[in-house]
Design an enzyme around this catalytic site. Structure first.
Site, mmCIF file in Angstrom:
data_model
loop_
_atom_site.group_PDB
_atom_site.id
_atom_site.type_symbol
_atom_site.label_atom_id
_atom_site.label_comp_id
_atom_site.label_asym_id
_atom_site.label_seq_id
_atom_site.Cartn_x
_atom_site.Cartn_y
_atom_site.Cartn_z
ATOM 1 N N LYS A 1 0.748 -1.191 -0.003
ATOM 2 C CA LYS A 1 -0.149 -0.088 0.153
ATOM 3 C C LYS A 1 1.088 1.197 -0.137
ATOM 4 C CE LYS A 1 -4.034 0.110 2.287
ATOM 5 N NZ LYS A 1 -4.899 -0.065 3.475
ATOM 6 N N ILE A 2 0.667 2.287 -0.953
ATOM 7 C CA ILE A 2 1.249 3.392 -1.179
ATOM 8 C C ILE A 2 0.470 4.628 -1.200
ATOM 9 C CG2 ILE A 2 2.921 4.657 -2.601
ATOM 10 C CD1 ILE A 2 4.163 2.236 -3.567
#
Length: 374
Positions: free
Chosen positions: A140-141
């Site tokens: 997750k970014i």
């Protein structure tokens, strides 16, 4: 098997659980949700891990082992969380295989303090991908401006990404562009595009929370009539953008090389306003090629009384634009709303991370004290 959740899945909505803990894994609760509640994925974030590690003693034994090895707080957090994600990936491995990697995904987020640092985000995304070491993981970014080039770079290395904290259509367009750029880089780097997957996590309920607060402050009948409509309108326009972009020439060239669409994921779908139906952000966003990641409470509510009445999103773009235009006409800047939400989102995860650090620090100190006592 929950028939209502099965109907949701049959409508093309992948049901992902927005929660993970060691207890869910060791008790086979996650495996049970996969078997009986149509759950096909898991999402995590710093808040979820902070909650998991602060309750009970499920992590005590591993924390004691790490303390004996003089592990730092940072390395202990990494070990505890990546072990949970790796084990969850294994629970969902059969789902991943059955869907060619589209589902069966488990997300782990880069440290929120890196959200405004492109290079540090890239480095930690690479690190987490290697440590979890499972093809069905998602890194997750956050979709900050600094996150966009990180998304492209990480995708270009063949890493599958869950882009989180998306609130605006403008930023979502940037996220899609970053994904397509990453796929183009991945192809140039010799990666098999069919193995790269991505979702774009478009936050829902928080939009209504912020807009409704501003509508209530205006207080007119016209303003109050628009309450609890902005979030769904915003999400429906996001899906319209998804359909348009993944039908263009740029996408066609990538699809011919085996690339996978970056599906919209409806996040923050638990209802914040108790006056609203508890399944609102699920039932009103039913459409194919999407993911809905739900807290277990929302999932149980839908299993009990949720209704699937067909596609609730496609073809509703004009109606959605009218809702947002009416809100703007009252003097509420939607650009300001989404910027406030992004800043708050990063800040909330920062605070959760600080809680996580404090919890682990305390657990390590306690374990070291016991070791010293021995």
């Amino acid at each position: 098997m929950s028939e209502r959740l099965k109907a949701l899945a049959d409508a093309g909505v992948s049901i992902w659980l927005d929660d993970l803990s060691r207890d869910r894994l060791t008790s086979n609760n996650l495996a049970d949700l996969v078997a009986n509640s149509s759950v096909t994925g898991v999402t995590t974030n710093p808040t979820i891990f902070a909650g998991a590690l602060s309750k009970g003693d499920a992590y005590n034994a591993q924390t004691a082992e790490l303390a004996a090895r003089d592990s730092t707080v940072e390395d202990t957090i990494k070990a505890l969380t990546t072990d949970d994600v790796r084990n969850a990936c294994d629970v969902l491995a059969a789902t991943s295989a059955a869907t060619n990697g589209v589902d069966g995904r488990v997300s782990i987020e880069v440290e929120p303090g890196l959200a405004r640092n492109t290079e540090a985000t890239i480095a930690q995304a690479q690190d987490l991908w290697k440590i979890v070491d499972r093809p069905n993981a998602l890194i997750k970014i956050p979709a900050t401006l600094e996150g966009l080039p990180a998304i492209a770079a990480v995708t270009g290395e063949g890493i599958s990404v869950n882009v989180t904290l998306i609130f605006s259509l403008e930023r979502y367009a940037g996220v899609i562009d970053a994904y397509l750029t990453g796929l183009e880089q991945a192809a140039a780097n010799g990666h098999d595009l069919s193995k790269i997957h991505s979702v774009a996590s478009f936050f829902v309920s928080r939009v209504d929370t912020e807009v409704d607060k501003r509508l209530a402050a205006i207080g007119t009948d016209e303003a109050l009539a628009l309450k609890s409509k902005a979030a769904i309108a915003n999400a429906r326009l996001a899906y319209e953008l998804f359909e348009q972009t993944f039908a263009g020439e740029r996408w066609a060239a990538l699809e011919a090389q085996g690339a996978n669409k970056q599906r919209p994921l409806w996040a923050s779908t638990g209802v914040k306003d108790p006056a609203l139906p508890d399944t609102l952000y699920v039932s009103e966003l039913v459409v194919a090629d999407t993911v809905n990641t739900m807290p277990e409470k929302t999932m149980q509510a839908f299993a009990d009384h949720g209704e699937v009445t067909g596609d609730e999103v496609s073809g509703k773009g004009d109606e959605a634009r009218a809702v947002l235009a009416a809100i703007e006409a009252l003097g509420i800047s939607f650009d300001d709303v989404v910027q406030v939400l992004e800043d708050e989102g990063v800040d909330k995860f920062d605070k959760s991370w600080a809680e996580l650090v404090a919890t682990v620090e305390g657990a390590l100190d306690e374990a070291k004290a016991k070791l010293a006592g021995n």
